[in-house]
Structures are given as C-alpha cells and as structure tokens.
Design a protein around this motif. Sequence first.
Motif, PDB file in Angstrom:
ATOM      1  N   LYS A 186       0.858  -1.186   0.000  1.00 38.98           N
ATOM      2  CA  LYS A 186       0.000   0.000   0.000  1.00 38.98           C
ATOM      3  C   LYS A 186       0.894   1.235   0.000  1.00 38.98           C
ATOM      4  O   LYS A 186       1.704   1.424   0.909  1.00 38.98           O
ATOM      5  N   ILE A 187       0.760   2.080  -1.018  1.00 36.25           N
ATOM      6  CA  ILE A 187       1.549   3.301  -1.107  1.00 36.25           C
ATOM      7  C   ILE A 187       0.928   4.355  -0.196  1.00 36.25           C
ATOM      8  O   ILE A 187      -0.254   4.672  -0.309  1.00 36.25           O
ATOM      9  N   LEU A 188       1.746   4.898   0.703  1.00 32.08           N
ATOM     10  CA  LEU A 188       1.266   5.907   1.649  1.00 32.08           C
ATOM     11  C   LEU A 188       1.452   7.319   1.126  1.00 32.08           C
ATOM     12  O   LEU A 188       0.539   8.134   1.198  1.00 32.08           O
ATOM     13  N   HIS A 189       2.664   7.620   0.612  1.00 32.10           N
ATOM     14  CA  HIS A 189       2.909   8.963   0.088  1.00 32.10           C
ATOM     15  C   HIS A 189       4.187   8.993  -0.746  1.00 32.10           C
ATOM     16  O   HIS A 189       4.923   8.025  -0.803  1.00 32.10           O
ATOM     17  N   LYS A 190       4.408  10.139  -1.370  1.00 32.81           N
ATOM     18  CA  LYS A 190       5.599  10.385  -2.178  1.00 32.81           C
ATOM     19  C   LYS A 190       6.456  11.412  -1.433  1.00 32.81           C
ATOM     20  O   LYS A 190       5.943  12.425  -0.959  1.00 32.81           O
ATOM     21  N   THR A 191       7.754  11.144  -1.318  1.00 27.13           N
ATOM     22  CA  THR A 191       8.647  12.068  -0.618  1.00 27.13           C
ATOM     23  C   THR A 191       8.994  13.253  -1.511  1.00 27.13           C
ATOM     24  O   THR A 191       8.816  13.176  -2.733  1.00 27.13           O
ATOM     25  N   PRO A 192       9.503  14.348  -0.944  1.00 24.41           N
ATOM     26  CA  PRO A 192       9.904  15.497  -1.764  1.00 24.41           C
ATOM     27  C   PRO A 192      11.003  15.161  -2.785  1.00 24.41           C
ATOM     28  O   PRO A 192      11.101  15.808  -3.815  1.00 24.41           O
TER      29      PRO A 192
ATOM     30  N   VAL B 181       1.446   6.997  -9.220  1.00 24.47           N
ATOM     31  CA  VAL B 181       1.334   5.633  -8.723  1.00 24.47           C
ATOM     32  C   VAL B 181      -0.001   5.430  -8.036  1.00 24.47           C
ATOM     33  O   VAL B 181      -0.437   6.284  -7.268  1.00 24.47           O
ATOM     34  N   PRO B 182      -0.638   4.304  -8.296  1.00 23.74           N
ATOM     35  CA  PRO B 182      -1.908   4.013  -7.625  1.00 23.74           C
ATOM     36  C   PRO B 182      -1.699   3.685  -6.148  1.00 23.74           C
ATOM     37  O   PRO B 182      -0.566   3.604  -5.678  1.00 23.74           O
ATOM     38  N   GLU B 183      -2.778   3.471  -5.443  1.00 17.63           N
ATOM     39  CA  GLU B 183      -2.708   3.213  -4.008  1.00 17.63           C
ATOM     40  C   GLU B 183      -2.099   1.846  -3.686  1.00 17.63           C
ATOM     41  O   GLU B 183      -1.432   1.688  -2.674  1.00 17.63           O
TER      42      GLU B 183
ATOM     43  N   ILE C 286       8.318   0.553   3.426  1.00 19.23           N
ATOM     44  CA  ILE C 286       9.160   0.193   2.289  1.00 19.23           C
ATOM     45  C   ILE C 286       9.416   1.434   1.455  1.00 19.23           C
ATOM     46  O   ILE C 286       8.474   2.125   1.059  1.00 19.23           O
ATOM     47  N   LYS C 287      10.695   1.717   1.198  1.00 23.36           N
ATOM     48  CA  LYS C 287      11.083   2.864   0.369  1.00 23.36           C
ATOM     49  C   LYS C 287      11.363   2.350  -1.038  1.00 23.36           C
ATOM     50  O   LYS C 287      12.164   1.441  -1.222  1.00 23.36           O
ATOM     51  N   ILE C 288      10.698   2.954  -2.014  1.00 25.45           N
ATOM     52  CA  ILE C 288      10.780   2.511  -3.402  1.00 25.45           C
ATOM     53  C   ILE C 288      11.355   3.628  -4.259  1.00 25.45           C
ATOM     54  O   ILE C 288      10.911   4.774  -4.168  1.00 25.45           O
ATOM     55  N   ARG C 289      12.328   3.279  -5.100  1.00 21.53           N
ATOM     56  CA  ARG C 289      12.877   4.234  -6.069  1.00 21.53           C
ATOM     57  C   ARG C 289      12.143   4.001  -7.387  1.00 21.53           C
ATOM     58  O   ARG C 289      12.339   2.984  -8.044  1.00 21.53           O
ATOM     59  N   PRO C 290      11.280   4.947  -7.794  1.00 23.74           N
ATOM     60  CA  PRO C 290      10.556   4.768  -9.057  1.00 23.74           C
ATOM     61  C   PRO C 290      11.479   4.956 -10.256  1.00 23.74           C
ATOM     62  O   PRO C 290      12.491   5.645 -10.173  1.00 23.74           O
TER      63      PRO C 290
ATOM     64  N   ILE D  16       6.863   5.832  -0.442  1.00 18.92           N
ATOM     65  CA  ILE D  16       6.860   5.131   0.834  1.00 18.92           C
ATOM     66  C   ILE D  16       5.590   4.298   0.897  1.00 18.92           C
ATOM     67  O   ILE D  16       4.493   4.802   0.681  1.00 18.92           O
ATOM     68  N   GLY D  17       5.770   3.016   1.171  1.00 19.91           N
ATOM     69  CA  GLY D  17       4.637   2.103   1.246  1.00 19.91           C
ATOM     70  C   GLY D  17       4.694   1.281   2.518  1.00 19.91           C
ATOM     71  O   GLY D  17       5.664   1.328   3.273  1.00 19.91           O
ATOM     72  N   ARG D  18       3.653   0.517   2.731  1.00 20.60           N
ATOM     73  CA  ARG D  18       3.577  -0.356   3.904  1.00 20.60           C
ATOM     74  C   ARG D  18       3.319  -1.758   3.399  1.00 20.60           C
ATOM     75  O   ARG D  18       2.467  -1.976   2.549  1.00 20.60           O
ATOM     76  N   GLY D  19       4.086  -2.731   3.912  1.00 16.56           N
ATOM     77  CA  GLY D  19       3.954  -4.083   3.403  1.00 16.56           C
ATOM     78  C   GLY D  19       4.070  -5.137   4.470  1.00 16.56           C
ATOM     79  O   GLY D  19       3.807  -4.879   5.638  1.00 16.56           O
ATOM     80  N   ILE D  20       4.507  -6.314   4.051  1.00 17.76           N
ATOM     81  CA  ILE D  20       4.676  -7.433   4.961  1.00 17.76           C
ATOM     82  C   ILE D  20       6.151  -7.738   5.128  1.00 17.76           C
ATOM     83  O   ILE D  20       6.994  -7.188   4.426  1.00 17.76           O
TER      84      ILE D  20
END
Length: 82
Positions: free
Chosen positions: A4-10, A61-63, A50-54, A15-19
């Motif tokens: 689940k994507i929570l937000h986009k950093t500056p 990005v969807p939710e 979880i930090k993701i580099r797009p 930033i997402g939440r996972g298992i």
Amino acid sequence: MKIKILHKTPKGFLIGRGIRNVKINSVVTYKNKKIGKVIDIFGPITNPYIKIRPINKDIEVPEIVYIKNDKSKYKNTKKRKK
C-alpha cells in the motif's frame, strides 16, 4: 505481495507499507509494468515501511502496487556433468 503506497517524498521516492517477506532490490510492478525497485525497509518487523525508487520521478502511482517474486525454481540447482 501487495504494497500500500502511503505517500511520495519530496525527493521523489515512494513510501509504502507491506509485509515482512520483502527483500531489497525486489521489483515493484503495477499492471505488469515495472515502476521501481525496493531500496530500503524500515520500521516494525511485522508491518514494515518500504522505500521505493521509481523508474520515473514524475510517475503517478496508484494506491496499491505489487512486488514481483524473484524466486526461480532453477536458482539453486547444480549443473549437470556431461
């Protein structure tokens, strides 16, 4: 695995939440398109952030996104001798 994507950093990271079974450098996809890679995992063990580099910083990005499972059934097999 769902993330689940929570937000986009500056700086453009997601930033997402996972298992807990997420690994660094795992591929993040949405509708069979690669959108990024996992670069950091932090927070509580049972439900980490979880930090993701797009791939593209301007990506919308969807939710919910998915992490591709990198397990290969041939990964640990030995080579045959001829």
